[in-house]
Design a protein around this motif. Structure first.
Motif, PDB file in Angstrom:
ATOM      1  N   TYR A 200      -8.658  -0.221 -82.424  1.00 27.79           N
ATOM      2  CA  TYR A 200      -8.937   0.215 -81.060  1.00 27.79           C
ATOM      3  C   TYR A 200      -8.658  -0.903 -80.070  1.00 27.79           C
ATOM      4  CZ  TYR A 200     -11.262   4.199 -83.218  1.00 27.79           C
ATOM      5  OH  TYR A 200     -11.529   5.320 -83.945  1.00 27.79           O
ATOM      6  N   THR A 203     -11.614   0.153 -76.252  1.00 26.31           N
ATOM      7  CA  THR A 203     -12.851   0.478 -76.939  1.00 26.31           C
ATOM      8  C   THR A 203     -13.577   1.654 -76.326  1.00 26.31           C
ATOM      9  OG1 THR A 203     -14.004  -1.164 -75.589  1.00 26.31           O
ATOM     10  CG2 THR A 203     -13.180  -1.882 -77.733  1.00 26.31           C
ATOM     11  N   SER A 206     -13.161   4.736 -78.523  1.00 23.45           N
ATOM     12  CA  SER A 206     -13.488   4.640 -79.947  1.00 23.45           C
ATOM     13  C   SER A 206     -14.794   5.316 -80.307  1.00 23.45           C
ATOM     14  CB  SER A 206     -13.538   3.173 -80.375  1.00 23.45           C
ATOM     15  OG  SER A 206     -14.605   2.514 -79.723  1.00 23.45           O
TER      16      SER A 206
END
Length: 209
Positions: A200, A203, A206
């Motif tokens: 990722y 983020t 994610s």
């Protein structure tokens, strides 16, 4: 931790196969979005998909169709630059029907035909869909024949509920691990999905869909 992923497939039948695989392997995949595109659109959009995968994993499944379509060469041709680790592109050799027929005994029972009629090496069949239709013509189940086999004079190459009946079989009876014993391309796909670890870079994408 769940692996949130977007699927890009050619039809509902392919989607059913991928979802069955996800439910049967020891990885917490969670499908967040499904796009059903033809192979031509996938080919011309793959560079954009590759860029988008930097923030969110994608799994693309298409039929290989012909022996000359060497998977690594095709992907390199369609993507300008390197393939991001979050983009999983799998080819079913030669079509996703070969993966399903590879669970031979179970598929024979579904079709109501002898298991001896199911090919031992389905990846080597040039046209698996045609093979499957030919097998379905011999089925002792009249309703199944009507659903899978195109009616005389029909313009469609498949019956009126082809995707629906095969998807039902995949969801309820098909086992990927058994099928992989007879399908090297499916075995490679299972191995890749089990080994996959998303990277990722954004983020924010994610944690969920």
């Amino acid at each position: 931790m769940n692996i949130h992923i977007t699927l890009i497939v050619e039809d509902a039948f392919s989607e059913a196969v991928v979802r069955a695989v996800f439910s049967q392997i020891e990885k917490p995949y969670r499908v967040c979005n499904v796009l059903k595109w033809n192979k031509h659109k996938i080919q011309h959009t793959l560079s954009d998909i590759n860029n988008a995968s930097r923030g969110f994993p994608y799994l693309v499944l298409t039929d290989q169709d012909t022996k000359k379509d060497c998977p690594p060469n095709q992907i390199e041709k369609w993507i300008h630059g390197g393939v991001h680790p979050n983009l999983l592109y799998r080819f079913a050799t030669m079509e996703v029907e070969s993966w399903v027929m590879a669970h031979r005994e179970c598929f024979a029972k579904f079709l109501s035909v002898s298991a001896k009629k199911i090919p031992s090496h389905p990846d080597e069949i040039p046209h698996p869909k045609e093979c499957l239709i030919s097998l379905a013509r011999k089925s002792r189940n009249r309703r199944l024949r009507e659903d899978l086999v195109p009616a005389p004079g029909a313009t469609s190459k498949v019956g009126p509920d082809y995707n629906g009946r095969l998807s039902e079989f995949v969801r309820n009876h098909w086992r990927a691990e058994i099928a992989a014993q007879n399908s090297p391309s499916l075995a490679r796909a299972l191995k890749r999905l089990r080994e996959f670890k998303p990277v990722y870079q954004n983020t924010g994408n994610s944690s969920g869909c």
